[in-house]
Write a protein that holds these residues in place. Structure first.
Motif, mmCIF file in Angstrom:
data_model
loop_
_atom_site.group_PDB
_atom_site.id
_atom_site.type_symbol
_atom_site.label_atom_id
_atom_site.label_comp_id
_atom_site.label_asym_id
_atom_site.label_seq_id
_atom_site.Cartn_x
_atom_site.Cartn_y
_atom_site.Cartn_z
ATOM 1 N N ASP A 1 30.744 31.930 43.035
ATOM 2 C CA ASP A 1 30.565 31.743 44.428
ATOM 3 C C ASP A 1 31.883 32.357 45.279
ATOM 4 O OD1 ASP A 1 27.957 30.741 44.242
ATOM 5 O OD2 ASP A 1 28.455 28.736 44.612
ATOM 6 N N ASN A 2 32.850 31.803 44.619
ATOM 7 C CA ASN A 2 34.377 32.291 45.190
ATOM 8 C C ASN A 2 34.447 33.686 45.265
ATOM 9 O OD1 ASN A 2 34.861 29.465 46.003
ATOM 10 N ND2 ASN A 2 36.052 29.291 44.062
ATOM 11 N N TYR A 3 34.260 34.195 43.899
ATOM 12 C CA TYR A 3 34.229 35.666 43.881
ATOM 13 C C TYR A 3 33.476 36.518 44.830
ATOM 14 C CZ TYR A 3 34.452 40.338 41.825
ATOM 15 O OH TYR A 3 34.442 41.491 41.480
ATOM 16 N N LYS A 4 32.267 36.014 44.953
ATOM 17 C CA LYS A 4 31.276 36.548 45.999
ATOM 18 C C LYS A 4 31.972 36.944 47.296
ATOM 19 C CE LYS A 4 26.939 36.415 43.516
ATOM 20 N NZ LYS A 4 25.816 35.623 43.148
ATOM 21 N N LEU B 1 34.334 39.325 51.617
ATOM 22 C CA LEU B 1 35.248 39.383 52.674
ATOM 23 C C LEU B 1 35.827 40.761 52.568
ATOM 24 C CD1 LEU B 1 36.787 35.845 52.401
ATOM 25 C CD2 LEU B 1 35.751 36.855 54.622
ATOM 26 N N ARG B 2 36.196 41.156 51.306
ATOM 27 C CA ARG B 2 36.734 42.431 51.011
ATOM 28 C C ARG B 2 35.786 43.626 51.757
ATOM 29 N NH1 ARG B 2 38.347 41.804 45.281
ATOM 30 N NH2 ARG B 2 40.461 40.949 45.471
ATOM 31 N N LYS B 3 34.657 43.477 51.492
ATOM 32 C CA LYS B 3 33.854 44.581 52.000
ATOM 33 C C LYS B 3 33.851 44.478 53.442
ATOM 34 C CE LYS B 3 30.240 44.714 48.578
ATOM 35 N NZ LYS B 3 29.067 44.145 48.046
ATOM 36 N N GLN B 4 33.779 43.217 54.146
ATOM 37 C CA GLN B 4 33.821 43.231 55.755
ATOM 38 C C GLN B 4 35.160 43.618 56.205
ATOM 39 O OE1 GLN B 4 33.296 39.136 56.770
ATOM 40 N NE2 GLN B 4 31.563 39.005 55.858
ATOM 41 N N LEU B 5 36.268 43.425 55.339
ATOM 42 C CA LEU B 5 37.585 44.102 55.698
ATOM 43 C C LEU B 5 37.672 45.506 55.658
ATOM 44 C CD1 LEU B 5 40.417 43.189 56.767
ATOM 45 C CD2 LEU B 5 41.057 43.611 54.039
ATOM 46 N N LEU C 1 41.135 36.921 54.645
ATOM 47 C CA LEU C 1 41.672 37.590 53.245
ATOM 48 C C LEU C 1 42.879 36.707 52.779
ATOM 49 C CD1 LEU C 1 40.938 39.919 51.274
ATOM 50 C CD2 LEU C 1 42.822 41.106 52.353
ATOM 51 N N GLU C 2 43.793 36.461 53.872
ATOM 52 C CA GLU C 2 45.153 35.834 53.213
ATOM 53 C C GLU C 2 44.648 34.262 52.643
ATOM 54 O OE1 GLU C 2 48.318 36.430 52.855
ATOM 55 O OE2 GLU C 2 47.452 38.402 53.147
ATOM 56 N N ALA C 3 43.690 33.542 53.358
ATOM 57 C CA ALA C 3 43.027 32.267 53.200
ATOM 58 C C ALA C 3 42.739 32.435 51.681
ATOM 59 C CB ALA C 3 42.253 31.984 54.251
ATOM 60 N N SER C 4 41.666 33.319 51.550
ATOM 61 C CA SER C 4 41.099 33.742 50.513
ATOM 62 C C SER C 4 41.829 33.888 48.906
ATOM 63 C CB SER C 4 40.190 34.958 50.182
ATOM 64 O OG SER C 4 39.149 34.716 51.549
ATOM 65 N N GLY D 1 45.302 29.340 44.441
ATOM 66 C CA GLY D 1 45.417 27.956 43.979
ATOM 67 C C GLY D 1 44.439 27.779 42.514
ATOM 68 N N LEU D 2 43.363 28.388 42.711
ATOM 69 C CA LEU D 2 42.443 28.361 41.312
ATOM 70 C C LEU D 2 43.265 28.756 40.266
ATOM 71 C CD1 LEU D 2 39.085 29.655 43.286
ATOM 72 C CD2 LEU D 2 39.630 27.282 42.264
ATOM 73 N N GLN D 3 43.876 30.036 40.476
ATOM 74 C CA GLN D 3 44.529 30.498 39.461
ATOM 75 C C GLN D 3 45.650 29.613 38.687
ATOM 76 O OE1 GLN D 3 45.983 34.194 40.912
ATOM 77 N NE2 GLN D 3 44.375 35.425 39.839
ATOM 78 N N LYS D 4 46.136 28.877 39.699
ATOM 79 C CA LYS D 4 47.218 27.908 39.209
ATOM 80 C C LYS D 4 46.558 26.841 38.607
ATOM 81 C CE LYS D 4 51.112 27.607 42.225
ATOM 82 N NZ LYS D 4 51.680 27.209 43.345
ATOM 83 N N GLU D 5 45.445 26.666 38.948
ATOM 84 C CA GLU D 5 44.516 25.298 38.298
ATOM 85 C C GLU D 5 44.060 25.685 37.139
ATOM 86 O OE1 GLU D 5 41.158 23.449 40.379
ATOM 87 O OE2 GLU D 5 42.447 23.309 42.090
#
Ligand code: ADP
Ligand code: MG
Length: 791
Positions: free
Chosen positions: A522-525, A530-534, A690-693, A699-703
């Protein structure tokens, strides 16, 4: 930060035939309490062995301990803190018949924690001279994941809600305003009756349901001139939990029913929440508070803003050893939890207490002259009615909110997820933000809305809750094996019992290597989206930049045209000058002719008009020449544009035409600029998203890093264990070899002994023979020559 206070209480043993048999057995185990330590002692063939298990807690109460000492040592401080404005929670955990209800409710001779707490609170309030108090109580039961009101039988299947103003609360739960301990105890008695209403097997129900007795205490300084004085609101929860044993044990006559393989699910989730909280702030991640109603209601008490104590009751009998071990392991984990506790204060004069006081004063004025007792009764009744109306209104508002929410969801569903582009996403975000701002900043757990109120200090130690919706069909039981794994120190994986997956526990470091969980997908999607939108926004921006450049070029061209057009009036005035000169010449000629011959006058007139006509046409041609300049700039539109232009500016002078045109152009440029700015804003927002993502991914990577470190640690431990078990195996084999050697030797020795004994027997026989022979010979000789022998 404050640790949860954890105590263990051992109930007196129950004497039964089985127990007396087992006590005569020379191999037995028993629990021994020593100060704040409880240990399991075993003996083999009557010989005592060193303790097999030993646990230390804040307090360990042995079988001779009374409810009064449990209350004094474990709960009293919390109760006093609650009167001072701190939240407090005390709950009893343990298997059925281990003494939870005895500890919470007590007996006639030895009242329990609830009774003592209520008495203590009112005693403390009476002693307080500088503050005035308002106390409300409620009593609920959670049975089969349904919340029932024990003060009102009709209030069944109540829902949990959360709002900024009131935190987590049970909507529609009856709250009674109380002013004496006796009143509260009567209400509790009534609640107990409701609890057993309609139940045939009370024991089964009581061992599978949780009861929560709740007191909300509001207080305010008596000195009304002190405007800074805060109103304090605190909540006390006293919880009697369901039995933590396998349900099989509560079944009739110990018969293993089909449901016997299961245990109470919300207790399982409570255990899991405790496990996660005990892991420490850095590693804990998602805490599944939302997976059961019990943990949701107790959320502030578990790792949040509350002083908490847990009393774990255990049965001393040998038959309950496994359950007791489970309870002690739960207690050890709970001991590691820390809460962040602060006084709950509201700095406003709009607080409930003040309103109540004003109402009471008003009523007093109205009913002046009446009997005081009747007056009090009337006031109380009115208060209750008022509260009821408030509750009703609150409930309706909740329902309305629910309805709105579901309506919104339905609408969203019908619009389709695919249509949720960046703009709607941002809109949602904005809506969310604005709705958050609109709400009152306060947080009182009261049912009364307090306008313009706010909390001076409000602290929830737990991180922002990560929401996982409650499963629709929530049964009350879970698999026994999972429970036992957990009770033996294993942290149960809730996903294995189909719980809601935590949203933040996964990461996307390498997609081809790691099997992604749903949440990370879900996060990746979302990130991809967001990337696409950007990208789209960037493309759009580029396109607009291109158009802007084209427009600027066109503008320049047009400016040139304008400057050319500005030359035209000059040319026109020159032509007109010429025309005038020619006209004058003609006029003079015409005059001369007119003097000579009258008949030629008409002729000359026509010639003159022809001249004027030709002049006019040349004038027109000049104008058209000027107009042709537009055609160059407006390739494609061609003559139609010029026709339009002619029509539009038919009555205008050239200057006004140019200024109009300039104005149009500048308007258009303005419009483009605005669009460009809007695009830039959108781009900024997209960048922020994008920054927030990115931050989220980080954060997720850290976890995930933490998790992989944990996994590595576990792998190391596992490999260590493997090594140790291998070396043990080797040792075993060696010992086995030695043993077979020894056995062989023993066999050889036995053979030798056998041979030796055979030889010995034959020698002994020959010796006997020989000695009897000697004897007979001596006898014979004695008989033949007795004197010869003597001499
Ligand atoms: P639970 O609520 O854990 O199922 P109960 O509180 O109902 O257990 O206790 C079961 C029985 O044991 C009750 O009859 C109760 O009176 C008795 N009991 C429990 N603890 C004690 C104690 N500390 N002292 C005396 N009796 C106790
Ligand atoms: Mg009980």
């Amino acid at each position: 930060m404050e640790k949860i206070c954890v105590a263990v209480r051992v109930r007196p043993p129950v004497k039964s035939d089985e127990d007396s048999n087992s006590s005569s057995n020379s191999n037995c185990s028993h629990w021994k309490v020593d100060d704040n330590r409880i240990s399991l002692h075993r003996s083999l063939s009557g010989t005592p062995l060193p303790p097999a298990l030993s646990y230390a807690f804040d307090h360990v109460f042995d079988q001779n301990c009374s409810n009064s000492s449990v209350y004094d040592l474990l709960t009293k401080d919390i109760i006093h803190a609650v009167v001072d404005g701190f939240n407090g929670t005390a709950f009893a955990y343990g298997q059925t018949s281990s003494g939870k209800t005895f500890t919470m409710n007590g007996s006639e001779n030895d009242p329990g924690i609830i009774h003592r707490a209520v008495k203590d609170i009112f005693a403390k309030i009476d002693m307080s001279t500088d503050r005035e108090f308002l106390i409300r109580v409620s009593y609920m039961e959670i049975y089969n994941e349904e919340i029932n009101d024990l003060f009102a039988v009709e209030n069944q299947k109540l829902q949990i809600h959360e709002s900024l103003e009131r935190g987590i609360f049970v909507a529609g739960l009856r709250e009674e305003i109380v002013n004496s301990a006796e009143q509260v105890l009567k209400l509790i008695e009534m609640g107990e009756v409701n609890r057993h209403f309609g139940e045939t097997n009370m024991n089964v129900r009581s061992s599978r349901s949780h009861t929560i007795f709740r007191m909300v205490i509001e207080s305010k300084g008596k000195d009304s001139t002190n405007l800074d004085d805060a109103i304090r609101v605190s909540v006390l929860n006293l919880v009697d939990l369901a039995g933590s044993e396998r349900i099989a044990k509560t079944g009739a006559g110990g018969v293993r029913l089909k449901e016997g393989k299961h245990i109470n699910k919300s207790l399982m989730i409570l255990g899991n929440v405790i496990n996660k909280l005990s892991e420490g702030a850095k590693q804990r991640g998602h805490i599944p508070y939302r997976d059961s109603k019990l943990t949701r209601i107790l959320q502030p008490a578990l790792g949040g803003n509350a002083k908490t104590s847990i009393i774990c009751t255990v049965a001393p009998e040998e038959v309950h050893v496994e359950e007791t071990k489970g309870t002690l392991q739960f207690a050890s984990r709970a001991k590691r939890i820390t809460n962040c506790v602060q006084v709950n204060e509201i700095l406003t004069d709009a607080a409930l207490l003040k309103r109540q006081k004003m109402e009471i004063e008003e009523l007093r004025m109205k009913l002046e002259g009446s009997h005081a007792g009747v007056l009090e009764q009337e006031i109380l009744k009115l208060r209750n009615d008022m509260l009821k109306y408030e509750l009703e209104r609150e409930k309706l508002a909740m329902e309305l909110e629910e309805e709105r929410k579901s309506h919104r969801e339905r609408e969203q569903c019908s619009n389709g997820i695919s249509s949720q582009n960046g703009e709607s996403l941002r809109k949602n975000l904005k809506e969310e933000a604005s709705s958050t701002q609109q709400g009152d900043a306060f947080s009182t757990p009261t049912f009364k809305p307090i306008p313009n109120s706010f909390v001076a200090k409000r602290c929830y130690n737990s991180t922002t809750p990560v929401y996982s919706p409650l499963p629709d069909a929530f049964g009350d039981v879970v698999d026994e094996d999972t429970w036992f794994k957990m009770n033996n120190g294993f942290i149960a994986d809730l996903d294995s019992i189909r719980m809601t997956p935590p949203k933040q526990l996964s990461s996307i470091p390498s997609f081809d290597k790691i099997q992604l969980q749903d949440s990370s997908i879900d996060n990746y999607k979302e990130v991809e989206n967001l990337r696409k939108q950007l990208q789209q926004a960037i493309d759009e921006r580029n396109e607009f930049e291109k158009q802007h450049k084209e427009q600027v070029a066109l503008n320049n061209q047009l400016m040139e045209e304008i400057s050319k057009l500005q030359e035209i009036p000059q040319k026109l005035s020159e032509s007109l000058g010429n025309c005038k000169a020619v006209n004058e010449e003609i006029f003079f000629t015409f005059k001369g002719f007119a003097e000579d011959e009258k008949s030629a006058t008409a002729n000359l007139f026509s010639k003159t008009s022809e001249f004027v006509m030709s002049l006019m046409s040349s004038f027109e041609a000049q104008i058209y020449m000027a107009m042709n300049g537009f055609r160059k700039a407006d390739d494609g539109k061609g003559s139609s544009y010029s026709e339009e232009y002619k029509k539009k500016y038919k009555d205008c002078t050239l200057e006004t035409q140019i200024t109009c045109w300039k104005k149009e152009m500048s308007d258009e440029i303005k419009l483009i600029k605005e669009r460009y700015e809007n695009l830039e804003e959108e781009l900024d927002m997209n960048n922020q998203l994008l920054e927030a993502s990115k931050a989220r991914i980080h954060g997720l990577q850290k976890e995930s890093q933490v998790l992989s470190e944990e996994r590595d640690d576990l792998l190391l431990t596992v490999s260590d264990s493997w090594k140790r078990s291998a070396s043990l195996n080797e040792q075993n084999e060696k010992i086995l070899q030695d043993l077979t050697c020894e056995i062989q030797k023993r066999k050889d020795l036995e053979d030798d002994i056998k041979q030796f004994s055979v030889g010995f027997v034959s020698r002994y026989k020959s010796y006997k023979l020989f000695s009897s022979e000697i004897k007979s010979k001596v006898e014979h000789l004695k008989a033949q020559k007795p004197f010869a022998l003597i001499s």
